[in-house]
Structure formats: structure tokens, C-alpha cells
Write an enzyme that holds these catalytic residues in place. Structure first.
Site, PDB file in Angstrom:
ATOM      1  N   CYS A  63       0.719  -1.239  -0.112  1.00 26.19           N
ATOM      2  CA  CYS A  63       0.030   0.031   0.051  1.00 26.19           C
ATOM      3  C   CYS A  63       0.906   1.277  -0.121  1.00 26.19           C
ATOM      4  CB  CYS A  63      -0.930   0.028   1.231  1.00 26.19           C
ATOM      5  SG  CYS A  63      -1.762   1.764   1.388  1.00 26.19           S
ATOM      6  N   TYR A 195      -5.646   5.480  -9.030  1.00 32.33           N
ATOM      7  CA  TYR A 195      -6.797   4.895  -8.499  1.00 32.33           C
ATOM      8  C   TYR A 195      -8.136   5.177  -9.201  1.00 32.33           C
ATOM      9  CZ  TYR A 195      -3.768   2.738  -4.873  1.00 32.33           C
ATOM     10  OH  TYR A 195      -2.873   1.888  -4.048  1.00 32.33           O
TER      11      TYR A 195
END
Length: 324
Positions: A63, A195
Site C-alpha cells: 500500500c 486509482y
């Protein structure tokens, strides 16, 4: 990426049907601060002072948001004072898990629990929201301090200086307005922009995200031709926040998220800047490309339903960066 609703786990992906195919990131809920004197910070309540061994950091090596906190833990000398648990890179129907059958996945070093959601439930059995990393846990109060990476790195930047003696300041007061403005621009168009492109479920939503992404990368290339770092001649928080995205760009975002107008390595200044930050003392050890590549391609079955893990380009991260 499921969520808790009143303490009950639901395996639910983000709802893009109601947003015209657009991905909207959830707002983090735990927003307390560690402060030098333990008093209240900009949000949340007080009572969180800087003590060695008191705090535990839950992260995913994959992440980019969690990676920020690992970088600050390294460059601010906090590793002896804040221990870490690393989740498994696969995020499937149970969300982040503490399975240990992947190199580097540590399990839950505090409680031996099976799922990251159990940490959230330990803090509040009726909590609702997405179960995300990073999570900063307070062993003294047995609760979550924060799950907002942008605020955790600001705590790490200064709250523990009296304990560590490390006064390196990546958010100096005289540059704060410039840093905040840079962060705001890059978060929307680059950090979260990849994203928004990758998780888009309509052509219009994808086009809406990918255009500003590459416009901003083009601007960054010109900006870094005239500036050593994003906010001038000294490295700041803005650089570290962008770095965790540019590091992942060619291995993941270019192909997996369809951000493929250019490779990052086609931008000479931005590519050299990324390698410089990778080569910064202590930073390379926070990078785990095996977790990064595995997580994105294996966890997002709406994008890669057969879970094929690509071989990826061979990148020499230690190649001289030429930035000074």
C-alpha cells in the site's frame, strides 16, 4: 476491500454504479494525534504522548499510503521505538489478513489475531467503515490512534524528536503553505488519480481521471527540471508523499491501472528524482516490490480476474540518479 457495518464484516467493493463509474475513496475515521506533550492535536482527543515502545504500526508493504509511514519510521529513527506488523499482500474476501504464507508477512505481532478488521473491532466493537492500512495502535490505551497516513507522517516528523534526537524536519513552517498546496494538487491528480483511472468502471470516468494524471506528470517533469525537489532545494513531505506513487508506477499502475500513455522512466527528471529518493538512506529497505506486484494483480479480480502475475520490467533502482 470489504467494510465493517456496526461491527459486522461485509465483503463489498466500492459502489461505482451510483457515481457514474467513478471511484471515491472513503474518509478515514480515526484521527487522534501523538503530540510532544500528549495534548490534543488538530483533531481527536489528547492523551497520546511520545513514548518508546508504546505504539505499534500495522501496514501493508504493497500500500502506498502505508509505505509513507514506513519511510518516516526509517528516516526519523523511529524503528527502535515503534514496532510493526505486516499484513499478507493478498486482499480478498476477508480483507487484509495476518496470514504468514508469504515472505515478509509477519502476522499480528500484538494479539495474534487473524484479520486486520479484528484490530478495528478491538478498538470499537461496533465500528463502521473500510478496514485500511496504515493503523497506528496505542498499547497503553488499547485503541487506534489514527488510520490516516497523511497525519501519521506529520506526527512521526516531529512528535518524537525529543525522544530520538532526530530533528530532521520534512515539514518546516516556512514551507508549510507550499507543501500543503503541492500535496493537494498531487493527491487528487496523481496519488489518488491512478486509482480513479484504475478503478473506473465507465469510459467517461476513466478519461476524466487519466487526462489530468498525465497532464500533472508532464508538469512535474518540467518542474523538476528547474527544482531539485518539489518545494525547492530541500526535500519535504511533499516529495515522500509522491514517491510512494511514482515508485509503483511502472511495476503496477502503467499496465494494471491502464495509466499507459507513458512509462515513468520516459520522464528523465521525474525518473531520476524517484531513484534519488529510493536511494535515500534507509528508504530502499522499506520497498518490497514482491508484495506490491502480488497485491495489485492478485487482489483486484475485477481488473485481473485470472490473477495472472506479470513478469514486469527489469528496473535498476540503484542506477545513478544524476540529481546533484
Amino acid at each position: 476491500m470489504g467494510q465493517l457495518i456496526d461491527g459486522v464484516w461485509h465483503d463489498e467493493w466500492y459502489d461505482t454504479d451510483s457515481s457514474g463509474g467513478r471511484f471515491h475513496r472513503s474518509v478515514t475515521a480515526w484521527r487522534n494525534w501523538i503530540t510532544p506533550d500528549g495534548g490534543p492535536g488538530p483533531s481527536g482527543r489528547g492523551g497520546f504522548g511520545p513514548e518508546s515502545g508504546r505504539y505499534h504500526l500495522y501496514v501493508s508493504y504493497a500500500c502506498p499510503w502505508a509505505h509513507r509511514t514506513l519511510i518516516y519510521r526509517a528516516i526519523k529513527g523511529l524503528a527502535p521505538h515503534i514496532d510493526v506488523s505486516v499484513v499478507h499482500p493478498d486482499m480478498l474476501s476477508e480483507g487484509w489478513t495476518f496470514a504468514t504464507d508469504f515472505p515478509g508477512a509477519t502476522g499480528d505481532g500484538l494479539f495474534g489475531l487473524p484479520f486486520l478488521r479484528d484490530i478495528y473491532l478491538k478498538a470499537d466493537p461496533k465500528t463502521s467503515g473500510r478496514v485500511t492500512v496504515p493503523v497506528l495502535w496505542d498499547k497503553a490505551q488499547d485503541t487506534i490512534v489514527s488510520n490516516e497516513s497523511a497525519e501519521i507522517i506529520r506526527m512521526f516528523n516531529s512528535a518524537f524528536d525529543g525522544l530520538t534526537g532526530n530533528g530532521d524536519d520534512y515539514c518546516p513552517a516556512e514551507l508549510l503553505d507550499r507543501i500543503d498546496a503541492m500535496n493537494e494538487r498531487l493527491y487528487d491528480r496523481v496519488n489518488n488519480g491512478v486509482y480513479k483511472a484504475g478503478f473506473a468502471t465507465t469510459q467517461a470516468a476513466y478519461d476524466e481521471a487519466v487526462g489530468p494524471l498525465f497532464e500533472t506528470l508532464d508538469w512535474l517533469e518540467r518542474h523538476l527540471a528547474a527544482n531539485r525537489y518539489l518545494c525547492g532545494e530541500r526535500i519535504t513531505e511533499a516529495d515522500w508523499r509522491l514517491f510512494t506513487t511514482t515508485l509503483r508506477f511502472d511495476p503496477v499502475y502503467h499496465t494494471h491501472f491502464k495509466c499507459n500513455r507513458r512509462w515513468l522512466r520516459e520522464y528523465p527528471n521525474l525518473w531520476g528524482w524517484t531513484r534519488e529518493l529510493y536511494q535515500w538512506p534507509g528508504v530502499a529497505e522499506t520497498v518490497h516490490l514482491d508484495h506490491i506486484v502480488r497485491h495489485y494483480h492478485y487482489s483486484h479480480d475485477t481488473i485481473n480476474p485470472h490473477r495472472i502475475i506479470p513478469i514486469n520490467p527489469l528496473i535498476d533502482w540503484h542506477e545513478p540518479h544524476g540529481r546533484g
